[in-house]
Write an enzyme that holds these catalytic residues in place. Structure first.
Site, PDB file in Angstrom:
ATOM      1  N   ASP A  15      -5.996   1.861  -3.546  1.00 47.99           N
ATOM      2  CA  ASP A  15      -7.330   1.815  -2.701  1.00 47.99           C
ATOM      3  C   ASP A  15      -7.899   3.026  -2.127  1.00 47.99           C
ATOM      4  O   ASP A  15      -8.830   3.187  -1.523  1.00 47.99           O
ATOM      5  CB  ASP A  15      -7.323   0.367  -1.996  1.00 47.99           C
ATOM      6  CG  ASP A  15      -6.070   0.528  -0.665  1.00 47.99           C
ATOM      7  OD1 ASP A  15      -5.389   1.579  -0.731  1.00 47.99           O
ATOM      8  OD2 ASP A  15      -6.464  -0.170   0.209  1.00 47.99           O
ATOM      9  N   SER A  18       0.893  -1.197  -0.035  1.00 46.87           N
ATOM     10  CA  SER A  18       0.059   0.064  -0.107  1.00 46.87           C
ATOM     11  C   SER A  18       0.853   1.154   0.049  1.00 46.87           C
ATOM     12  O   SER A  18       1.517   1.519  -1.105  1.00 46.87           O
ATOM     13  CB  SER A  18      -0.857  -0.131   1.085  1.00 46.87           C
ATOM     14  OG  SER A  18      -1.961   1.081   1.165  1.00 46.87           O
ATOM     15  N   ASP A  58      -2.537   6.201  -3.478  1.00 44.40           N
ATOM     16  CA  ASP A  58      -1.423   5.603  -2.630  1.00 44.40           C
ATOM     17  C   ASP A  58      -0.772   4.538  -3.644  1.00 44.40           C
ATOM     18  O   ASP A  58      -1.123   4.406  -4.766  1.00 44.40           O
ATOM     19  CB  ASP A  58      -1.733   5.127  -1.413  1.00 44.40           C
ATOM     20  CG  ASP A  58      -2.895   4.054  -1.471  1.00 44.40           C
ATOM     21  OD1 ASP A  58      -3.780   3.939  -2.601  1.00 44.40           O
ATOM     22  OD2 ASP A  58      -3.235   3.016  -0.581  1.00 44.40           O
TER      23      ASP A  58
END
Length: 448
Positions: A242, A99, A238
């Site tokens: 998401d 992430s 990011d």
């Protein structure tokens, strides 16, 4: 992994070599195959990190060895994995990503057949299988297949575009951090009718343009670009897309809580958010007769509560938003498109956000090892009680959240993905905010 624990707040995540390895990925694949009873189909995608194919191949080997058929999506955003798992009728999905973490990190996140992330209970089952290594015997006549699916990307983009109605000529700058949204996010916005300018949208796992965490400190180029090009909106993703953060037409990064309150107010009804969300959520939903349900931090907790409460929307102040009318996976692309839709019809983002009250808000963190986090949090409730004499309410659903008599609040909780204890607070004055922050920092540092 320390303390026989694989999963944090958002899947498995850690530094390559010392915490996340090919061996780990292979065993996770075997554990997932065992959990699925050695049959079924699993969708796999990955972001742009340099170690993704290494982990994908190891994970695939573990699944195929266990009789699981694998559908490979290659480099895609996390929301596409959740979407594809549901649309393709797969039994599970896997996204290889860390992430917003830097390049030296990577991780694995698992998804259910309905596109919702695995719950802590499901993760515990995978964890137990991983450590017990009770994977079953490999059978030469029961080896899974591997296929590639590129078409699902077009279907995903078309469904995104059909979910919104953006006025023609809307101008947006998109900063993808060289991550998983680099190819598909600009395409989706263009197909939705936007005039798109891109930043950091070349695929590169070293993240040369900026750190993949979309916060004010990392978005200097985006802020300048929005103003210089006269754009209506800036969107920052990011590493796995998401999440979504906006920059308004003046070049200012939007207040996370106000942005969440703005979109929530538009949905109305019941909305779900986390314990670190601010006062403006309650104020916004009260205006439209809505209801706010709070959960522990993490999209899994938000997703579970959305289903339980039959909520219309759910999201975290970090920009991780879930749209149950589309998919139960957090989706930074759809979140950005829906903000663009709202702004294109209702006016400038800065003006839309100005309707919410301004309260001093601070997010801070103290470096703290995994072991020290456990020690620090063990007595945190008592430590905070001793430090403050005007406490109205204490919530320990996730960390310790203290609400004070004047409406100010502070949340102290350990990060589930990094070596920090995080402090999030909101107060009625700057002086009060500074006092609460300094007091909490001193408490944490004195007890590490």
């Amino acid at each position: 992994m320390a303390n026989k624990k694989l999963f944090g707040t958002s899947g498995i995540r850690g530094k390559i070599g010392s915490e996340v390895t090919s061996e780990l990925a292979l065993k996770v694949g075997k554990a997932l195959a065992t959990y699925l009873n050695y049959e079924g189909t699993v969708v796999i995608g990955f972001d742009t990190r340099t170690t993704n194919k290494m982990l994908e191949q190891a994970l695939t080997a573990g699944l195929v060895e266990g009789g699981i058929d694998v559908i490979k999506l290659n480099m895609v955003p996390t929301p596409l994995v959740g979407y594809a798992t549901e649309k393709l009728g797969a039994d599970a999905g896997v996204m290889i990503t860390a992430s917003h973490n830097p390049s030296q990190y990577n991780g694995i996140k698992l998804w259910n057949a309905n596109g919702m992330a695995y719950t802590p209970e499901q993760e515990k089952e995978i964890e137990d299988l991983y450590y017990s290594e009770e994977f079953g015997e490999t059978r030469w006549d029961h080896i899974g297949s591997i296929v590639y699916n590129e078409e699902i990307k077009n279907q995903y983009v078309n469904d995104l575009v059909n979910a919104v109605d953006i006025k023609p000529g809307f101008k947006v700058v998109i900063d993808c951090a060289c991550g998983a949204g680099s190819e598909i996010s600009p395409i989706a916005f263009r197909k939705a009718g936007c005039d798109v300018i891109t930043l950091n949208s070349q695929v590169d796992g070293f993240f040369p343009g900026r750190n993949p965490e979309p916060n004010d400190a990392n978005l200097g180029s985006l802020k300048k670009a929005v103003v210089a090009t006269g754009s209506d909106l800036g969107i920052a993703h990011d590493g796995d897309a998401d999440r979504m953060i906006t920059v308004d037409e003046t070049g200012k990064v939007s207040d996370f809580d106000k942005l969440l309150a703005l979109i929530s107010k538009g949905f109305g009804g019941t909305v779900v958010t986390t314990v670190d969300a601010g006062i403006c959520m309650d104020e916004a939903m009260a205006e439209v007769g809505g209801k706010v349900v709070r959960t522990p931090v993490g999209d899994v907790s938000v997703a579970k509560s959305i289903i339980e409460e039959d909520a219309k929307f759910g999201g975290e102040p970090s920009g991780t938003w879930l749209h149950p009318d589309f998919c139960m996976c957090p989706d930074g692309l759809l979140s950005g498109l829906r903000i663009a839709e709202l702004v294109s019809h209702e006016g400038k983002l800065s003006e839309l956000l100005s309707q919410f009250n301004d309260y001093p808000h601070k997010r801070d963190k103290v470096t703290c090892s995994k072991e020290a986090k456990v020690k620090v949090m063990k007595n945190m409730e008592d430590l905070l009680k001793d430090a403050f004499d005007d406490i109205e309410n204490i919530n320990t659903i996730d960390g310790v959240r203290i609400t004070f008599d004047d409406g100010s609040w502070v949340l102290v909780r350990p990060s589930g993905t990094e070596d920090y204890v995080r402090i999030t607070l909101e107060a009625k004055t700057e002086e009060r905010a500074e006092f609460i922050s300094k007091t909490c920092k001193k408490i944490i540092e004195a007890n590490i």
